[in-house]
Enzyme design. Structure first.
Site, PDB file in Angstrom:
ATOM      1  N   GLY A  63      80.064  43.065  46.456  1.00 32.55           N
ATOM      2  CA  GLY A  63      78.992  42.179  46.917  1.00 32.55           C
ATOM      3  C   GLY A  63      78.434  42.660  48.237  1.00 32.55           C
ATOM      4  O   GLY A  63      77.615  43.575  48.299  1.00 32.55           O
ATOM      5  N   GLY A  64      78.913  42.062  49.326  1.00 33.55           N
ATOM      6  CA  GLY A  64      78.378  42.296  50.665  1.00 33.55           C
ATOM      7  C   GLY A  64      78.129  43.751  51.032  1.00 33.55           C
ATOM      8  O   GLY A  64      77.038  44.103  51.492  1.00 33.55           O
TER       9      GLY A  64
ATOM     10  N   GLY B 188      83.839  37.761  49.696  1.00 31.28           N
ATOM     11  CA  GLY B 188      83.061  37.573  50.920  1.00 31.28           C
ATOM     12  C   GLY B 188      83.875  37.112  52.114  1.00 31.28           C
ATOM     13  O   GLY B 188      83.320  36.649  53.110  1.00 31.28           O
TER      14      GLY B 188
ATOM     15  N   HIS C 223      80.391  34.249  37.309  1.00 34.52           N
ATOM     16  CA  HIS C 223      80.735  34.580  38.699  1.00 34.52           C
ATOM     17  C   HIS C 223      81.193  33.287  39.391  1.00 34.52           C
ATOM     18  O   HIS C 223      80.670  32.209  39.111  1.00 34.52           O
ATOM     19  CB  HIS C 223      79.520  35.188  39.410  1.00 34.52           C
ATOM     20  CG  HIS C 223      79.858  35.747  40.753  1.00 34.52           C
ATOM     21  ND1 HIS C 223      80.000  34.956  41.874  1.00 34.52           N
ATOM     22  CD2 HIS C 223      80.112  37.018  41.149  1.00 34.52           C
ATOM     23  CE1 HIS C 223      80.318  35.730  42.900  1.00 34.52           C
ATOM     24  NE2 HIS C 223      80.405  36.981  42.493  1.00 34.52           N
TER      25      HIS C 223
ATOM     26  N   ASN D 247      76.570  43.826  43.264  1.00 32.83           N
ATOM     27  CA  ASN D 247      75.981  42.488  43.079  1.00 32.83           C
ATOM     28  C   ASN D 247      75.278  42.087  44.376  1.00 32.83           C
ATOM     29  O   ASN D 247      75.930  41.740  45.352  1.00 32.83           O
ATOM     30  CB  ASN D 247      77.107  41.492  42.731  1.00 32.83           C
ATOM     31  CG  ASN D 247      76.585  40.071  42.609  1.00 32.83           C
ATOM     32  OD1 ASN D 247      75.374  39.856  42.465  1.00 32.83           O
ATOM     33  ND2 ASN D 247      77.488  39.104  42.658  1.00 32.83           N
ATOM     34  N   TRP D 248      73.948  42.137  44.343  1.00 37.74           N
ATOM     35  CA  TRP D 248      73.186  41.835  45.562  1.00 37.74           C
ATOM     36  C   TRP D 248      73.061  40.332  45.812  1.00 37.74           C
ATOM     37  O   TRP D 248      72.565  39.928  46.864  1.00 37.74           O
ATOM     38  CB  TRP D 248      71.782  42.453  45.468  1.00 37.74           C
ATOM     39  CG  TRP D 248      71.755  43.946  45.596  1.00 37.74           C
ATOM     40  CD1 TRP D 248      72.819  44.804  45.639  1.00 37.74           C
ATOM     41  CD2 TRP D 248      70.582  44.766  45.694  1.00 37.74           C
ATOM     42  NE1 TRP D 248      72.383  46.100  45.756  1.00 37.74           N
ATOM     43  CE2 TRP D 248      71.007  46.114  45.793  1.00 37.74           C
ATOM     44  CE3 TRP D 248      69.215  44.506  45.706  1.00 37.74           C
ATOM     45  CZ2 TRP D 248      70.125  47.183  45.911  1.00 37.74           C
ATOM     46  CZ3 TRP D 248      68.328  45.571  45.814  1.00 37.74           C
ATOM     47  CH2 TRP D 248      68.787  46.893  45.917  1.00 37.74           C
TER      48      TRP D 248
ATOM     49  N   SER E 214      85.798  41.594  48.497  1.00 33.74           N
ATOM     50  CA  SER E 214      85.864  42.297  49.782  1.00 33.74           C
ATOM     51  C   SER E 214      86.260  43.767  49.645  1.00 33.74           C
ATOM     52  O   SER E 214      87.031  44.290  50.458  1.00 33.74           O
ATOM     53  CB  SER E 214      86.824  41.565  50.737  1.00 33.74           C
ATOM     54  OG  SER E 214      86.344  40.267  51.010  1.00 33.74           O
TER      55      SER E 214
END
Ligand code: PEP
Length: 241
Positions: free
Chosen positions: A224-225, A163, A85, A8-9, A203
């Site tokens: 994500g990150g 995150g 989300h 997921n950008w 994370s």
């Protein structure tokens, strides 16, 4: 079975050049089904040996400025759509009812929704994790027919872990997985519960991914990150076992 890895950008990166560079750098191993969810506007100019998904959608068509429907996503070849989300829920006031409307619209088009559920920090501290998940899944799947459930992916994403560099223990995640399976079993029966994929997000990196897949028994992860950092993401993909 391949592990499902969803990248997921979010609202990143800033330019199409950067987006192309990230995607070009990805090296997905054979045991991984990689779904990349970039900002929609970049997708026509991205090429890679991956499937693309959407980070969100709307449930209608017509006079809804700024929105994109599942029918539109399907028409350009997308199959997966993230729904509910926590960033949509918290920052854009998305309720369980809205997530439910989106789920139905996505399933109507025979696309695959990835419904995100999970407790926030306060809910975790007051031991409400299971209650929150029960509500989000109950309302998110309200009115969804049994024959549609086999295509659904449920993502357990504790909000406090997204995150933040904090992550849940494999034991806790496994308990949540068992709980979700039971919920689906009660509502839709054993076959449906077997088919539904359950993934974890929050994370995830190359050091902790193995504990989610092998110890907690998740079907995959939502990242994500780390998915924006080519080297780290490839290390994570390499650690999928
Ligand atoms: C997410 O975007 O759902 C997510 C899990 O992000 P991160 O991996 O950065 O925690």
């Amino acid at each position: 079975m391949k592990f499902l890895i969803v990248a997921n950008w979010k609202c990143n990166p800033k330019t199409i050049k950067e987006a192309q560079k990230i995607l070009k750098g990805y090296k997905a191993p054979k045991n991984v089904e990689l779904i990349v969810c970039p900002p929609l506007v970049f997708i026509p100019q991205l090429k890679g040996n991956v499937s693309f998904g959407a980070q969100d959608c709307f449930y209608g068509e017509g006079a809804f400025t700024g929105e994109v429907s599942p029918t539109m996503l399907k028409s350009v070849g997308l199959r997966h759509v993230i729904v509910g989300h926590s960033e949509r829920r918290v920052l854009f006031n998305e309720t369980d009812e809205i997530a439910n409307r989106k789920m139905k619209a996505i399933l109507q088009e025979k696309l695959i929704p990835i419904l995100c559920v999970g407790e926030n920090r306060e809910e975790r501290e007051s031991n409400e994790t299971f209650e929150v998940i029960k509500r989000q899944i109950g309302e998110g799947l309200d009115g969804v027919a049994k024959d549609k459930v086999k295509n659904i992916v449920l993502a357990y994403e504790p909000v406090w872990a997204i995150g933040t560099g904090k992550f849940a223990s494999a034991e806790k995640i496994q308990q949540v997985k068992i709980f979700i399976k039971k919920l689906i079993n009660t509502k839709y029966g054993a076959k449906a519960s077997e088919k539904v994929k359950i993934i974890y997000g929050g994370s995830v990196d190359s050091r902790n991914i193995a504990s989610y897949l092998s110890d907690a028994g998740m079907d995959g992860v939502l990242v994500g990150g780390v998915s924006l950092r080519i080297k780290e993401f490839n290390q994570l993909l390499k650690a999928v076992k």
